[in-house]
Design an enzyme around this catalytic site. Sequence first.
Site, mmCIF file in Angstrom:
data_model
loop_
_atom_site.group_PDB
_atom_site.id
_atom_site.type_symbol
_atom_site.label_atom_id
_atom_site.label_comp_id
_atom_site.label_asym_id
_atom_site.label_seq_id
_atom_site.Cartn_x
_atom_site.Cartn_y
_atom_site.Cartn_z
ATOM 1 C CB SER A 133 4.592 1.890 -6.732
ATOM 2 O OG SER A 133 3.873 3.253 -6.209
ATOM 3 C CE LYS A 134 1.336 -4.097 -2.573
ATOM 4 N NZ LYS A 134 1.586 -4.678 -4.018
#
Length: 515
Positions: free
Chosen positions: A258-259
């Site tokens: 994820s980010k």
Amino acid sequence: MKIRDRYAPSPTGLQHIGGIRTALFNYLFAKSPAGGGSGKFILRLEDTDRTRSEDSFVQNLYDTFDWLGLKWDEGPNNGGPFAPYVQSERTAHYKKYAQELLDKGQAYYCFCSAERIEDVRKQREAARSSESGYDRFCRSIESGEAAKRAAAGEQCTVRLKIPLGESTQFHDHLLGDIEWKNDDVNPDPVLLKSDGFPTYHLANVVDDHLMEITHVLRAQEWLASTPLHVIMYRAFGWTPPEFCHLPMVMGQDGKKLSKRHGATSIDEFRKQGYLPAALLNYVALLGASYEEGKDLYTIEELAQRFSLDKLNKAPAIFDYKKLEWYNGQYIRMMSDEELAKLCMPYAIEAGIFGGKKEEVHTEAQRHGENKSEEKKIEEQFDLFVKAIFLVKERIIFLSEVPEKIAYLFNEPEVPAAEEFIPKKCDLAQAISLLQIGKEIVRQLAEAPSDEEAENLIKAEAEKREVKLGDLMMPLRTAITGSRVSPPLFGSIRLLGAECSEQRVQRALDKLNDLR
Ligand code: GLU
């Protein structure tokens, strides 16, 4: 073996690593020897969720495919512009097949309002019931009566009638045989919404059937939908495709990528200055092992080696450092000229280059004008290519290039005095070192090779009894505007004698003023 597979994204977000890996595995599988050279890779836009689909995400999908150089093999209008299949343009099919299930008694009309469904949820919550999903309220309405109500225009959806008390089996290439009790499957899901649009389940199954998809390679997060899809294939009397649910892509901490881990969207990787070939190569190895002790593969080589048996069951770990390594390798494999072209957009954005070579060039030619303008651009591009050569060994990202070579295009500001002063020296000594630099810079610029320039400056250092490093440091700062820079001799040669001399003089003037 006949292979027809597909990547079927919903345009509800930017294309990211996980999605592209699915696309790539499908692409490689279709082109692998298993497909005997005639496998087909299909792109299908699953955009039937009108509230979440966005045009900008559709565009992002096309841009991503374009940038990666991935091509699909088929679309609805092969003769015309080569568009992929788009589900929102195919609603008539889904209506027809929903009707077929209604006619077969495998689906039913549901007249429940959103409020009623919400009330049921609340009552269950209050009663701490473990039941969830639709309570099958309309399943018992007599089909003739339901059809009349629907024909009279009453708001309704069409739901799948899941056979209860049975179980559904299917085989997954990685996970083996899977069995699911029908009573545990999402109860009688909606197939056709009241606006006439299909849900993901209906459109997905109908299209995989109509498009003769032989293999469904998709992310493991879709595994929970598969029993339902298999129930639908059986309800239609169709043979399901083969399934292979791909393990997730994780960050190094074992959590879903994820980010928090770094860039995940392909757009970000592009902007950071990754090369598509490097990204494709790395992503293709996420969760597949070829055990050849080799890292670098072209897409054709990957396709030659791809097989479902080489996929790993365990989640793939995304290693940003390894991807950087790949990028560095691919950068160094390119010619200076190719690399210059790829770096051009970054250079233009950073304002160090007047415009795209080809564009400016043709613009000048179109007006039949001004040969000198054309020549200037040509020269600027040549300088750019040569500058690329200076930094090629040291960069990981294309986006690093403009900052590293800007001093060759625009005169840098003269840095603060301390940047010119070698260790254990003072300002006066730095000035005299730079003075020596000024005396020899013309010869350095005219030296035909780095080696000769080095011999020259070494001899000078010896003659003047100064350390070579001390002599080079202020000269480097004067020429490049920084103590840390690409190779000095190459820089001097590119700037030429006159410009180099001017830069050194400017630095001397500033330092002398401080004295
Ligand atoms: N439309 C689904 C998605 O957005 C695809 C599921 C599938 O491949 O069957 O990923």
